[in-house]
Motif scaffolding. Structure first.
Motif, mmCIF file in Angstrom:
data_model
loop_
_atom_site.group_PDB
_atom_site.id
_atom_site.type_symbol
_atom_site.label_atom_id
_atom_site.label_comp_id
_atom_site.label_asym_id
_atom_site.label_seq_id
_atom_site.Cartn_x
_atom_site.Cartn_y
_atom_site.Cartn_z
ATOM 1 N N MET A 1 0.838 -1.180 0.000
ATOM 2 C CA MET A 1 0.000 0.000 0.000
ATOM 3 C C MET A 1 0.888 1.251 0.000
ATOM 4 N N SER A 2 0.302 2.344 -0.444
ATOM 5 C CA SER A 2 1.046 3.591 -0.486
ATOM 6 C C SER A 2 0.080 4.753 -0.307
ATOM 7 N N ILE A 3 0.649 5.944 -0.222
ATOM 8 C CA ILE A 3 -0.183 7.132 -0.094
ATOM 9 C C ILE A 3 -1.115 7.257 -1.295
ATOM 10 N N SER A 4 -0.621 6.938 -2.487
ATOM 11 C CA SER A 4 -1.480 7.046 -3.672
ATOM 12 C C SER A 4 -2.661 6.083 -3.579
ATOM 13 N N GLY A 5 -2.461 4.921 -2.949
ATOM 14 C CA GLY A 5 -3.570 3.985 -2.740
ATOM 15 C C GLY A 5 -4.597 4.543 -1.776
ATOM 16 N N LEU A 6 -4.136 5.191 -0.730
ATOM 17 C CA LEU A 6 -5.055 5.800 0.238
ATOM 18 C C LEU A 6 -5.822 6.958 -0.378
ATOM 19 N N GLU A 7 -5.143 7.729 -1.215
ATOM 20 C CA GLU A 7 -5.796 8.902 -1.807
ATOM 21 C C GLU A 7 -6.916 8.522 -2.764
ATOM 22 N N LYS A 8 -6.953 7.273 -3.188
ATOM 23 C CA LYS A 8 -8.052 6.785 -4.017
ATOM 24 C C LYS A 8 -9.243 6.366 -3.161
ATOM 25 N N LEU A 9 -9.034 6.296 -1.864
ATOM 26 C CA LEU A 9 -10.069 5.867 -0.928
ATOM 27 C C LEU A 9 -10.805 7.112 -0.413
ATOM 28 N N ASP A 10 -12.016 7.325 -0.908
ATOM 29 C CA ASP A 10 -12.772 8.537 -0.584
ATOM 30 C C ASP A 10 -12.976 8.701 0.922
ATOM 31 N N VAL A 11 -13.243 7.606 1.622
ATOM 32 C CA VAL A 11 -13.486 7.689 3.062
ATOM 33 C C VAL A 11 -12.251 8.213 3.789
ATOM 34 N N TRP A 12 -11.072 7.784 3.364
ATOM 35 C CA TRP A 12 -9.840 8.265 3.999
ATOM 36 C C TRP A 12 -9.631 9.745 3.702
ATOM 37 N N CYS A 13 -9.866 10.152 2.457
ATOM 38 C CA CYS A 13 -9.685 11.562 2.076
ATOM 39 C C CYS A 13 -10.605 12.481 2.885
ATOM 40 N N LYS A 14 -11.856 12.091 3.020
ATOM 41 C CA LYS A 14 -12.812 12.914 3.779
ATOM 42 C C LYS A 14 -12.457 12.937 5.268
ATOM 43 N N ALA A 15 -12.012 11.804 5.804
ATOM 44 C CA ALA A 15 -11.606 11.756 7.217
ATOM 45 C C ALA A 15 -10.367 12.612 7.444
ATOM 46 N N ARG A 16 -9.425 12.561 6.523
ATOM 47 C CA ARG A 16 -8.218 13.384 6.613
ATOM 48 C C ARG A 16 -8.587 14.867 6.580
ATOM 49 N N ASP A 17 -9.454 15.240 5.638
ATOM 50 C CA ASP A 17 -9.872 16.643 5.526
ATOM 51 C C ASP A 17 -10.601 17.105 6.788
ATOM 52 N N PHE A 18 -11.401 16.227 7.363
ATOM 53 C CA PHE A 18 -12.110 16.543 8.605
ATOM 54 C C PHE A 18 -11.101 16.818 9.726
ATOM 55 N N ALA A 19 -10.090 15.966 9.846
ATOM 56 C CA ALA A 19 -9.061 16.140 10.882
ATOM 57 C C ALA A 19 -8.281 17.436 10.666
ATOM 58 N N VAL A 20 -7.973 17.745 9.424
ATOM 59 C CA VAL A 20 -7.249 18.986 9.117
ATOM 60 C C VAL A 20 -8.101 20.195 9.490
ATOM 61 N N ARG A 21 -9.393 20.125 9.197
ATOM 62 C CA ARG A 21 -10.296 21.229 9.571
ATOM 63 C C ARG A 21 -10.350 21.415 11.083
ATOM 64 N N VAL A 22 -10.422 20.309 11.822
ATOM 65 C CA VAL A 22 -10.417 20.416 13.287
ATOM 66 C C VAL A 22 -9.166 21.161 13.734
ATOM 67 N N ASN A 23 -8.042 20.766 13.179
ATOM 68 C CA ASN A 23 -6.767 21.379 13.551
ATOM 69 C C ASN A 23 -6.733 22.861 13.200
ATOM 70 N N LYS A 24 -7.182 23.221 12.020
ATOM 71 C CA LYS A 24 -7.074 24.602 11.555
ATOM 72 C C LYS A 24 -8.179 25.518 12.059
ATOM 73 N N GLU A 25 -9.388 24.980 12.236
ATOM 74 C CA GLU A 25 -10.527 25.846 12.530
ATOM 75 C C GLU A 25 -10.995 25.829 13.979
ATOM 76 N N ILE A 26 -10.757 24.739 14.695
ATOM 77 C CA ILE A 26 -11.265 24.661 16.067
ATOM 78 C C ILE A 26 -10.161 24.869 17.097
ATOM 79 N N LEU A 27 -9.040 24.201 16.930
ATOM 80 C CA LEU A 27 -8.000 24.242 17.964
ATOM 81 C C LEU A 27 -7.527 25.659 18.261
#
Length: 156
Positions: A1-27
């Motif tokens: 597996m690789s990062i490119s494999g994960l980036e094809k996984l929509d659920v991972w991309c949305k979860a990653r974006d959610f975590a980034v938003r928490v970090n940038k917008e709430i913390l």
């Protein structure tokens, strides 16, 4: 597996974006006294969502992948609980709270859909060792009668 494999996984991309938003917008909105408590809890639980999806994705058997998706879903619920608290005590505004509630529901739906797909497709189910079950043997407990022991005699 690789990062490119994960980036094809929509659920991972949305979860990653959610975590980034928490970090940038709430913390950044949390007060300094929350630096070592709510801030860290939110950071860890939100980062755990995509991390567990990624770990499951890298596992060989679908059962492992499903198990890590359950953990990711639990981390999402923990994150949402912290966001509810942050809103209730006035750390984050209503609009931001509602936005994260909607995004959290969407990520939850994606995780549940991914779990359903994994269970249906059973990737790795026919591989050698996939049908083995590991169980711990039950052990007997030893129970001692403490009524004959005096508390003073055990202290010396």
């Amino acid at each position: 597996m690789s990062i490119s494999g994960l980036e094809k996984l929509d659920v991972w991309c949305k979860a990653r974006d959610f975590a980034v938003r928490v970090n940038k917008e709430i913390l950044q909105l949390l007060p300094p006294e929350e630096k070592w408590s709510l801030n860290q809890q939110l950071r860890r639980s939100s980062q755990s969502i995509p991390a567990n999806i990624a770990e499951g994705h890298g596992r060989f058997y679908f059962q492992d992948n499903v198990r890590f998706c359950y953990i990711a879903r639990g981390s999402l619920e923990e994150t949402l609980s912290h966001i509810v608290y942050a809103h209730k005590v006035g750390y984050i505004p209503e609009t931001l709270y509602k936005s994260f509630s909607v995004d959290g529901e969407n990520v939850n739906r994606l995780i549940n859909g991914y779990i359903g797909f994994l269970k249906k497709s059973k990737q790795g189910a026919n591989e050698p060792g996939a049908n083995y079950i590991v169980r711990d043997m039950t052990s007997d407990y030893i129970v001692e009668d403490n009524s004959t022991l005096s508390s003073d005699s055990n202290l010396e």
